[in-house]
Design a protein around this motif. Sequence first.
Motif, PDB file in Angstrom:
ATOM      1  N   SER A 156      37.005  38.595  28.859  1.00 18.97           N
ATOM      2  CA  SER A 156      37.262  37.414  29.472  1.00 18.97           C
ATOM      3  C   SER A 156      37.851  38.106  30.982  1.00 18.97           C
ATOM      4  O   SER A 156      39.036  37.965  31.510  1.00 18.97           O
ATOM      5  CB  SER A 156      37.798  36.214  29.024  1.00 18.97           C
ATOM      6  N   SER A 157      37.340  39.333  31.715  1.00 16.19           N
ATOM      7  CA  SER A 157      37.952  39.729  32.562  1.00 16.19           C
ATOM      8  C   SER A 157      38.189  39.093  33.893  1.00 16.19           C
ATOM      9  O   SER A 157      38.555  39.219  34.737  1.00 16.19           O
ATOM     10  CB  SER A 157      37.050  41.447  33.233  1.00 16.19           C
ATOM     11  N   PHE A 158      37.301  38.156  34.087  1.00 17.71           N
ATOM     12  CA  PHE A 158      36.921  37.151  35.266  1.00 17.71           C
ATOM     13  C   PHE A 158      36.972  36.014  35.606  1.00 17.71           C
ATOM     14  O   PHE A 158      37.960  36.048  36.393  1.00 17.71           O
ATOM     15  CB  PHE A 158      35.175  37.869  35.718  1.00 17.71           C
ATOM     16  N   VAL A 159      36.322  35.155  34.885  1.00 19.57           N
ATOM     17  CA  VAL A 159      37.294  33.611  35.208  1.00 19.57           C
ATOM     18  C   VAL A 159      38.258  33.819  34.662  1.00 19.57           C
ATOM     19  O   VAL A 159      38.891  33.423  36.122  1.00 19.57           O
ATOM     20  CB  VAL A 159      35.222  33.058  33.783  1.00 19.57           C
ATOM     21  N   ASN A 160      38.448  33.854  33.500  1.00 16.73           N
ATOM     22  CA  ASN A 160      40.459  32.916  34.000  1.00 16.73           C
ATOM     23  C   ASN A 160      41.136  34.011  34.575  1.00 16.73           C
ATOM     24  O   ASN A 160      41.975  33.470  35.680  1.00 16.73           O
ATOM     25  CB  ASN A 160      40.465  33.193  32.021  1.00 16.73           C
ATOM     26  N   PRO A 161      41.132  35.589  34.927  1.00 19.36           N
ATOM     27  CA  PRO A 161      41.799  36.230  34.722  1.00 19.36           C
ATOM     28  C   PRO A 161      41.611  36.077  36.846  1.00 19.36           C
ATOM     29  O   PRO A 161      42.850  36.116  37.061  1.00 19.36           O
ATOM     30  CB  PRO A 161      41.738  37.860  34.888  1.00 19.36           C
ATOM     31  N   ALA A 185      48.470  25.174  28.631  1.00 18.27           N
ATOM     32  CA  ALA A 185      48.813  25.655  27.302  1.00 18.27           C
ATOM     33  C   ALA A 185      47.271  26.763  27.132  1.00 18.27           C
ATOM     34  O   ALA A 185      47.497  27.263  26.462  1.00 18.27           O
ATOM     35  CB  ALA A 185      48.444  25.074  26.527  1.00 18.27           C
ATOM     36  N   SER A 186      46.288  25.946  27.762  1.00 21.43           N
ATOM     37  CA  SER A 186      44.937  27.152  27.887  1.00 21.43           C
ATOM     38  C   SER A 186      45.475  28.747  28.142  1.00 21.43           C
ATOM     39  O   SER A 186      46.411  29.032  28.682  1.00 21.43           O
ATOM     40  CB  SER A 186      43.975  26.567  28.772  1.00 21.43           C
ATOM     41  N   ASN A 187      43.945  29.764  27.716  1.00 22.79           N
ATOM     42  CA  ASN A 187      44.225  31.070  27.985  1.00 22.79           C
ATOM     43  C   ASN A 187      44.224  31.315  29.257  1.00 22.79           C
ATOM     44  O   ASN A 187      45.396  31.612  29.365  1.00 22.79           O
ATOM     45  CB  ASN A 187      43.214  31.716  27.535  1.00 22.79           C
ATOM     46  N   LEU A 188      43.906  30.314  30.122  1.00 21.38           N
ATOM     47  CA  LEU A 188      43.928  30.234  31.454  1.00 21.38           C
ATOM     48  C   LEU A 188      45.734  29.503  32.125  1.00 21.38           C
ATOM     49  O   LEU A 188      45.998  31.020  32.482  1.00 21.38           O
ATOM     50  CB  LEU A 188      43.069  29.425  32.704  1.00 21.38           C
ATOM     51  N   THR A 340      47.986  42.608  28.676  1.00 25.78           N
ATOM     52  CA  THR A 340      49.279  42.225  28.490  1.00 25.78           C
ATOM     53  C   THR A 340      48.599  40.937  29.138  1.00 25.78           C
ATOM     54  O   THR A 340      48.275  40.378  28.883  1.00 25.78           O
ATOM     55  CB  THR A 340      50.126  42.845  29.831  1.00 25.78           C
ATOM     56  N   THR A 341      49.151  40.777  30.866  1.00 24.92           N
ATOM     57  CA  THR A 341      49.059  39.415  31.438  1.00 24.92           C
ATOM     58  C   THR A 341      47.551  38.973  31.193  1.00 24.92           C
ATOM     59  O   THR A 341      47.688  37.808  31.037  1.00 24.92           O
ATOM     60  CB  THR A 341      49.253  40.006  33.137  1.00 24.92           C
ATOM     61  N   PHE A 342      46.679  40.028  31.070  1.00 26.31           N
ATOM     62  CA  PHE A 342      45.259  39.040  31.145  1.00 26.31           C
ATOM     63  C   PHE A 342      44.458  39.074  29.784  1.00 26.31           C
ATOM     64  O   PHE A 342      43.549  38.700  29.737  1.00 26.31           O
ATOM     65  CB  PHE A 342      44.556  39.519  32.442  1.00 26.31           C
ATOM     66  N   ALA A 343      45.806  39.340  28.950  1.00 28.39           N
ATOM     67  CA  ALA A 343      45.094  38.728  27.481  1.00 28.39           C
ATOM     68  C   ALA A 343      44.302  38.323  26.670  1.00 28.39           C
ATOM     69  O   ALA A 343      45.181  36.556  27.225  1.00 28.39           O
ATOM     70  CB  ALA A 343      46.075  39.821  26.099  1.00 28.39           C
ATOM     71  N   SER A 344      43.422  37.905  26.194  1.00 28.51           N
ATOM     72  CA  SER A 344      43.119  36.774  25.367  1.00 28.51           C
ATOM     73  C   SER A 344      42.662  36.621  24.088  1.00 28.51           C
ATOM     74  O   SER A 344      42.985  37.598  23.435  1.00 28.51           O
ATOM     75  CB  SER A 344      41.426  36.163  26.834  1.00 28.51           C
ATOM     76  N   ARG A 367      36.641  21.924  23.280  1.00 31.61           N
ATOM     77  CA  ARG A 367      37.154  21.434  24.719  1.00 31.61           C
ATOM     78  C   ARG A 367      38.681  21.946  24.037  1.00 31.61           C
ATOM     79  O   ARG A 367      39.355  21.574  25.347  1.00 31.61           O
ATOM     80  CB  ARG A 367      36.977  21.610  25.839  1.00 31.61           C
ATOM     81  N   ALA A 368      39.155  22.159  22.345  1.00 35.27           N
ATOM     82  CA  ALA A 368      40.339  22.024  22.523  1.00 35.27           C
ATOM     83  C   ALA A 368      41.299  23.347  22.628  1.00 35.27           C
ATOM     84  O   ALA A 368      40.863  24.439  23.427  1.00 35.27           O
ATOM     85  CB  ALA A 368      40.824  21.990  20.739  1.00 35.27           C
ATOM     86  N   THR A 369      42.270  22.343  23.817  1.00 37.03           N
ATOM     87  CA  THR A 369      42.933  23.314  24.633  1.00 37.03           C
ATOM     88  C   THR A 369      43.333  24.454  23.688  1.00 37.03           C
ATOM     89  O   THR A 369      44.683  24.250  22.540  1.00 37.03           O
ATOM     90  CB  THR A 369      44.495  22.851  25.219  1.00 37.03           C
TER      91      THR A 369
END
Lengths: 384, 384
Positions: A156-161, A185-188, A340-344, A367-369
Motif C-alpha cells: 500500500s505504498s501509493f493510494v493511502n500514503p 480511524a481508517s488506515n489512511l 513507520t508513518t506509512f505502515a498499513s 468496508r468496515a473502518t
Amino acid sequence: MNGHLPAAGLQLRSLIKRSGELELSLVDVDVPAPGADEILVRIEGSPINPSDLGLLLGAADVSTVRRAGTPDRPIVTATVPPKAMGAMAGRLDESLAVGNEGAGVVVAAGTSSEAQALLGKVVAVIGGAMYAQYRVVKAADCLPLPEGTTPADGASSFVNPLTSLGMVETMRREGHSALVHTAAASNLGQMLVKICLQDGVPLVNIVRSPAQVTLLREIGATYVCDSSAPTFVEDLGKALAASGATVAFDAIGGGTLAGQILAGMEAAVNAKATVYSRYGSSVHKQVYIYGGLDTSATVLNRSFGMAWGVGGWLLFPFLMKIGAEAAQKLRARVAAEIKTTFASHYTRVISLDETLSPDVIAAYSKRATGEKYLINPNKGLGGG
Amino acid sequence: MNGHLPAAGLQLRSLIKRSGELELSLVDVDVPAPGADEILVRIEGSPINPSDLGLLLGAADVSTVRRAGTPDRPIVTATVPPKAMGAMAGRLDESLAVGNEGAGVVVAAGTSSEAQALLGKVVAVIGGAMYAQYRVVKAADCLPLPEGTTPADGASSFVNPLTSLGMVETMRREGHSALVHTAAASNLGQMLVKICLQDGVPLVNIVRSPAQVTLLREIGATYVCDSSAPTFVEDLGKALAASGATVAFDAIGGGTLAGQILAGMEAAVNAKATVYSRYGSSVHKQVYIYGGLDTSATVLNRSFGMAWGVGGWLLFPFLMKIGAEAAQKLRARVAAEIKTTFASHYTRVISLDETLSPDVIAAYSKRATGEKYLINPNKGLGGG
C-alpha cells in the motif's frame, strides 16, 4: 532481458453484463516479455482499497453472491439491482482487470540499465490489474523499497500514503493552516495523524465510535470528535475553534456531515469577527469529498455564509496538478517511512481463490473502518 | 464644498431584537457635509434586490407583520421564529441601515475637482444605506451615468449588471466555454441573456414556467429549459450537450437542482468519452450558488463522478479577486449600456413610507421571479 520469465499467470477479472449480472473470475493471461525500460513484477501483495471495491463489485448486491465454476477456476456471480445499472453504463460487457496498487519482486527486467538495476528487488507498483500473479510496468514508474521491506510492507505504498500526503499538501497550497478528516480511524486516517504530528499541522479527526477515539488517542491524535456522542456538535465546534481548520477531507460523502463541518468552521470564524455581514465571513471554507462510504445524497443545510465550497478530490488529478517533481518528493517520503508513518495493518492476507470466496467477499465488502484485506496473488500458487 | 446641503434626512432601519422581534422604522439622520473627495447624493431610486431582502427582513415571518408608530414615523414589527434566531446571532440588537445600491442627483460636492465635476449629475452608487434620502459617498466610487439617464434608469447599475457580467467573466477565467443559469427569467437573467448574445457565449437558461420560456425566447435566448415540464431532465441534457456548458450559476440553492445540473453535465461529457473510468470524467463541473430563493437544504445525489464542485459565489469577493482595472472595465460597460443590456424593469416604484406598508411588504417579500420593486426615498417627501 534476463531473469525468470513465466509463460502465463492468473489474473482476476470483473465483468458486469448488460443482463444485470456481475461475474468475477480468474483467467489465464500470457505474461509478456518486458520491453527495454520495463520490469516484470511477481505481485505478492495488493490491498483491497475502497476504490478497488468500486471496480471489483460495481453496484452488485453482495447478498446475492454465488460461487460456481471449477475449484481451480471459480466463477462468482451476483445481481446488480436494475436501478443501479445506469451508473454502470460505461463498463457493461467489458471484462476488467482490478487492483490499483501492489508490491512484489522483480523477476525479469528489460535491457536498460535502469530496469536491470531492479532485478531481484522489492518494488511497489501502481496502475491497475494488480490482482494478478505477474505485472509488467515501466521501471521509472515503480517505487523501489528500502532493503528489508517485504511486499506485504510495501503493498500500500501509493493510494493511502499519497492521498494522506496530498491532503496536507492541498491544505498548504490552498492557504489553510489546519485540516479536518472524517472516517479518521481508517488506515489512511492513522497515516494522516502521523504525518500531521511530524509536520506540526493541527488535525481534527472525526470518528464514529468511542473505540476509534481510543485508537487515535493512542497514536497521539490531539483533536478527536466522536460523531456518535451526544456532544458531537459541541465537541466539533471546540476542535474547529482551537485548530483553526478551514478545509476538510471527507470519506463519507453522504448525509449532513459535510455541511455540519462547514457550519462549525463558520461559527469558529465568526466567533472572532467584530462586524456583522449577512453573507457570513469572508474566510473560504472547503470540504473535499474523496470517498463515498455513505452513497446517499450529500445534504447541505446552508448555514455557513457564502464563502464555501464542496467538491470531489482525487489523488491522480492532484498529482498531475502539482507536477512530476513535487510528486516525486512525496513518493520519496513514502519509501523512506514505509515501515513507520506509512505502515498499513491488514485484517487478513488472502489468495486470489479466497478473494472469490462468498464468505470472504461478505467480509471485505463491508468496508468496515480499520479492517483491510491484502491479496497475495501468488499465495497457494507456488509464487509467494 | 458647495451645492445645496440639507440638515437631515430619513433613513430606513432594520433591527432584530434579542427577544425575537424584527422592527423596521424610519429615523432622522444628520446629513454630513461631504469631505474634499466626497459627494452628497439625493437618492431617487434604490431597488429591493433579493440580497437586500435578506438584510431588511432577516428571518422574520412576514405573515406576522404589524404596523404601528405614527403616520410620519411608522414602526413595523414581525416575529422571528425561535429556530431561525441562531442565524441572526451576528446582528442582534443592532439597528442596521439597508439598501445596497441606488442612483440619484449629486446635490453637494467636496472641494476636489473630481467631486466638483459631478455636481448636478445623475450617478449610480453602491455601499449600503441607500434606503435613505441622502447618502455621502467617495466621488471615485460612484458611477457617473450618461446624459439622459434618470435615477430610476440607473438605480440597479451594480448588483445585477456586475453579477451577470461577473458570471461570464468567471466562466472565462475558469476555463469553461458556456454556462447555465437558474431562475433565468429574473431581471438578472434577462441581462445575462443579452450579454451572452452579444458576446457569443452559449447559455442554458433554466426557468420555472412556460410563460418564462416565452419571455426569454422573445429576447432571443437559444436554450431555455422549463423545470416544470415533464421532459425537463431530457431537455436539460440536450441543452447541456449542445452548449458544452460545464459551469452553472444557481440562484435557487435548495433542493436537487444543482446536483441535476452536474449529473447532466457529466452525462454530456461521458457521451463523448471512449474509455471507462469508474471515477467519472476528468472534466471539472462546477455549480456556483449565488442566491437562496429556496432556503431548504442543497441535496446532491452524487452521480457525476469526482471532478466537481459546488460553492458559494458573491459579487464583491469576485471583484476583489479580479482587481480594480478589470472591475473598472465591467463598470464602464454597464454605464454605456444602462438603457439597453442592463435596463431593469420594475413592478412598482414605492416611497419609504410604502416600503413599510404591510400590503407592500407582503408583495415584495414574495421574491417572485420577474417582479421587482424600486424605492424612491424622496417620493412624496419633496425630493424626487
